[in-house]
Design a protein around this motif. Structure first.
Motif, mmCIF file in Angstrom:
data_model
loop_
_atom_site.group_PDB
_atom_site.id
_atom_site.type_symbol
_atom_site.label_atom_id
_atom_site.label_comp_id
_atom_site.label_asym_id
_atom_site.label_seq_id
_atom_site.Cartn_x
_atom_site.Cartn_y
_atom_site.Cartn_z
ATOM 1 N N TYR A 76 0.806 -1.218 0.000
ATOM 2 C CA TYR A 76 0.000 0.000 0.000
ATOM 3 C C TYR A 76 0.839 1.268 0.000
ATOM 4 C CZ TYR A 76 0.534 0.353 5.145
ATOM 5 O OH TYR A 76 1.013 0.466 6.423
ATOM 6 N N PHE A 84 -5.733 -7.221 -11.669
ATOM 7 C CA PHE A 84 -5.696 -8.638 -11.330
ATOM 8 C C PHE A 84 -6.334 -9.469 -12.433
ATOM 9 C CE2 PHE A 84 -5.263 -6.327 -7.454
ATOM 10 C CZ PHE A 84 -4.350 -7.058 -6.727
ATOM 11 N N GLU B 175 -5.966 -8.150 -1.594
ATOM 12 C CA GLU B 175 -4.749 -7.670 -2.260
ATOM 13 C C GLU B 175 -5.043 -6.395 -3.030
ATOM 14 O OE1 GLU B 175 -3.128 -10.807 -4.626
ATOM 15 O OE2 GLU B 175 -2.149 -11.744 -2.910
ATOM 16 N N ALA B 176 -6.207 -6.367 -3.701
ATOM 17 C CA ALA B 176 -6.575 -5.170 -4.460
ATOM 18 C C ALA B 176 -6.675 -3.971 -3.519
ATOM 19 C CB ALA B 176 -7.898 -5.386 -5.193
ATOM 20 N N ALA B 177 -7.250 -4.178 -2.334
ATOM 21 C CA ALA B 177 -7.375 -3.080 -1.375
ATOM 22 C C ALA B 177 -5.999 -2.576 -0.950
ATOM 23 C CB ALA B 177 -8.188 -3.531 -0.169
ATOM 24 N N SER B 178 -5.082 -3.500 -0.640
ATOM 25 C CA SER B 178 -3.725 -3.092 -0.271
ATOM 26 C C SER B 178 -3.071 -2.360 -1.429
ATOM 27 C CB SER B 178 -2.857 -4.300 0.066
ATOM 28 O OG SER B 178 -3.441 -5.055 1.065
ATOM 29 N N ASP B 179 -3.270 -2.916 -2.608
ATOM 30 C CA ASP B 179 -2.678 -2.338 -3.804
ATOM 31 C C ASP B 179 -3.142 -0.901 -4.011
ATOM 32 O OD1 ASP B 179 -1.139 -3.233 -6.288
ATOM 33 O OD2 ASP B 179 -2.885 -2.241 -7.149
ATOM 34 N N LEU B 180 -4.395 -0.625 -3.639
ATOM 35 C CA LEU B 180 -4.965 0.708 -3.852
ATOM 36 C C LEU B 180 -4.717 1.621 -2.655
ATOM 37 C CD1 LEU B 180 -8.230 -0.516 -5.547
ATOM 38 C CD2 LEU B 180 -6.458 0.844 -6.636
ATOM 39 N N GLY B 181 -3.851 1.193 -1.738
ATOM 40 C CA GLY B 181 -3.419 2.105 -0.693
ATOM 41 C C GLY B 181 -3.949 1.837 0.698
ATOM 42 N N CYS B 182 -4.704 0.748 0.891
ATOM 43 C CA CYS B 182 -5.263 0.480 2.210
ATOM 44 C C CYS B 182 -4.230 -0.140 3.147
ATOM 45 C CB CYS B 182 -6.433 -0.499 2.108
ATOM 46 S SG CYS B 182 -7.962 0.227 1.544
#
Lengths: 372, 279
Positions: A76, A84, B175-182
């Motif tokens: 993050y 994905f 993972e998408a959430a982490s990827d987007l800055g979470c």
């Protein structure tokens, strides 16, 4: 594209349960480049992508982003975003909120979010879809939402993990063009993972071919196709006849019982080599004028060309020609010097490039055998 | 048309056992309860049963607040517990799940009885505390003991639905959430909480409904001032005057409380998901 390296991997190694997935990988990606990791499933391409995204940590080696070592930086905090394989859209949010997600997390003021989301939806041709539920969208539309959701954060690098594999053939072609357009318009570095060689060749500035957790070749699509480094690359990218040969000296190579003039240099004297002949580079001539002779064992009409399997001294060649031939016919084969590409022997020598057991059926689903 | 008729006859036939069951054991008893609640001993309509409930407003309110407290505590325990279990390896998840469901195999009365003998003034816990020189603690016969008993008995019913929903969240969404800055905290708030909403709602119902009608736990573990609606109803039925109409009126109130709380929750989950998970 600039000459500044945005992503660099140095000596990256990773094992799962004692099995080496990545074996001392070295690569660099320039700012603004469209790079593709190409390989079969299980070759380590997705793992490499996940290391750049931060979901995996390498056992050994370093990951650099914009010159800074980022091994211990969590996902993050990286200015990298990922598309994905199955899009991973948030089912509890509508299209607008999915796209706005990154901005909301970074506490961007509301009045700034709105125009940015609108602009992104315009970029991916989804204007008017703001209020739709993402679960009601088609695969192609979900794909576009995923792209918008990632790009709105203005990442320095966009990682794409086989993003087109779930789409049908026609949509796939459209999305290839679309992705290329978006990449040019935004100037963002794209790192794209695929097992589809055609996709890789048509979209990328640079292709990185991987197999067995190692990089086999890095080059432009034209280089990769015309100057494959070893038998794996030659076979994986397009059709290839790969024949054992001896490099007598610079520009002279002997194979199939004939000594040919070629344009390859820099080999040892009499070095055993692999010789690559692309099927479309073979000239079919009369047996008398040919450099080598062969018997056609199979002739298949393919529409705009004929595909012949020709037995040359026990080795089966694939030849593509626009003239009609029939089975059991004896033909001559002629090769221009630049139709011949000579490679050093490698661990892949002898494994690929022989068409003696060739059947079209084997090519139907290149992934099927790897799925087990 | 023909086809449609066929299926509707078929489904009617298949549904028949349930309809008969529901009529016999749900609809008719409900009607009987309501009949008793609104009639006097001679079968004449009256509101006097309902109006006598004025005297019982304390236990009714008490039941509400005890069950809200027990439900809240269950939620506070179950949610982080499910979160941790979901991050375990599959084999460990199975073991953790077994420990959650294991107490459900044991009868509630037996569990409560055992619990009270453990926590009694001379129970094992107090004996141990005395032995290490800590002194006796008033663990039993108070409000805390009742709420503890309810949490102890109903916790699995909160964990299971939450765990079920949480374990089905695709890892790629996280993972998408982490990827987007979470960060991991904002990931819980922005992705995991909204996606587990339906599990939370059903967990709340599964715990709140039995809690609000609890009777044995409060009688066994509570003090003299801790009796709840359930105990009142039991008392009205068992007392010499055999006051079925008042017991029925209390039951009607209980049902009304449950109905209203379900409607509130229903509205809440509708807003979240665009569809209803209850009733």
């Amino acid at each position: 594209m600039t000459n500044r390296n945005i992503v660099e991997l140095k000596n990256v190694t990773l094992s799962f349960d004692g099995e080496k997935i990545l074996d001392s990988l070295d690569l660099s990606v320039r700012d603004g480049e469209f790079v593709t990791f190409l390989g079969r499933s299980g070759c380590g391409k997705t793992t490499t992508l996940r290391i750049i995204a931060g979901f995996l940590k390498p056992d050994e080696g370093d990951v650099f982003f914009d010159g800074e070592r980022i091994n211990d930086v969590p996902p993050y905090k990286r200015s990298v975003n990922t598309i994905f394989q199955r899009y991973a859209l948030f089912p509890h949010l509508n299209v607008y909120e999915n796209v706005a997600f990154g901005l909301r997390v970074s506490k961007t003021p509301k009045e700034k979010i709105d125009p940015m989301v609108k602009e992104m939806l315009k970029l991916v041709n989804l204007e008017g879809y703001e209020k739709r539920k993402v679960t009601n969208l088609s695969g192609g539309q979900q794909q576009r939402v995923a792209i918008a959701r990632a790009l709105i954060n203005r990442p320095k690098v966009l990682l794409l993990d086989e993003p087109l594999s779930a789409l049908d053939a026609k949509l796939r072609k459209d999305m290839q063009v679309e992705l290329r357009r978006i990449q040019r318009e935004t100037g963002i570095t794209f790192i794209f993972v695929t097992h589809d060689q055609e996709e890789a060749l048509s979209m990328s500035d640079t292709v990185i071919v991987m197999e067995n957790g190692k990089i086999q070749q890095i080059g432009t699509p034209v280089d990769i196709y015309n100057e494959p480094k070893n038998a794996f690359v030659a076979d994986f990218i397009g059709e290839s006849n790969i024949i054992d040969g001896i490099m007598n000296r610079d520009d002279t190579v002997t194979f199939a019982g004939h000594t040919f003039t070629c344009v390859d240099e820099g080999f040892e004297k009499n070095e055993p080599v692999d010789v690559v002949i692309r099927p479309e580079d073979v000239d079919v001539v009369s047996p008398e004028t040919g450099m080598v002779k062969g018997v056609i064992t199979q002739a298949t009409f393919k529409g705009d060309y004929y595909e012949l399997i020709v037995d040359v001294k026990g080795f089966k060649w694939m030849v593509q020609t626009t003239d009609a031939y029939c089975e059991d016919q004896v033909i001559g084969i002629a090769l221009d010097p630049d139709a011949i590409h000579v490679m050093h022997k490698s661990e892949f020598s002898g494994l690929y490039g022989d068409y003696s057991t060739f059947s079209d059926d084997f090519d139907e689903d290149p992934e099927a055998e790897d799925e087990e | 048309m023909k086809n449609k008729n066929k299926t509707s006859v078929g489904s009617l036939f298949l549904n028949a056992p349930y309809f008969i069951w529901a009529a016999l054991f749900i609809i008719i008893p409900l009607a009987v309860v309501l009949f008793y609640a609104f009639t006097d001993g001679n079968g004449q309509f009256t509101l006097s049963n309902i109006t006598t409930l004025r005297d019982y407003w304390r236990p009714i309110l008490r039941s509400l607040w005890y069950s809200v407290a027990a439900t809240a505590i269950c939620l506070l325990i179950a949610y982080p517990f499910s979160y941790v279990v979901c991050r375990m390896r599959p084999a460990s998840q199975k073991i953790a799940n077994m420990f959650v469901t294991l107490p459900m195999w044991i009868n509630l009365l037996i569990k409560t009885y055992c619990l009270s003998s453990l926590m009694d003034g001379n129970g094992l816990i107090n004996q141990a505390l005395v032995a290490i020189g800590f002194g006796r603690l008033p663990l039993m016969n108070n409000t805390g003991a009742v709420i503890f008993g309810m949490v102890y008995n109903y916790l699995p019913y909160m964990i299971l639905p939450i765990y079920n929903v949480m374990s089905k969240i695709e890892p790629s969404l996280l993972e998408a959430a982490s990827d987007l800055g979470c960060s991991s905290v904002s990931r819980v708030r922005r992705v995991i909480l909204p996606l587990t909403g339906p599990g939370i709602v059903s967990g709340i119902i599964m715990v709140f409904v039995p809690s609000v009608s609890t009777f044995y736990i409060s009688a066994k573990m509570g003090g003299t001032g801790d009796f709840m609606i359930g105990d009142l109803i039991e008392g009205q039925i068992h007392s010499q005057n055999n006051n079925l109409p008042v017991a029925a009126a209390l039951s009607a109130v209980l049902m009304a409380i449950i109905l209203v709380s379900m409607l509130i929750l229903n509205r809440f989950s509708k807003n979240e998901e665009g569809g209803s998970v209850l009733i």
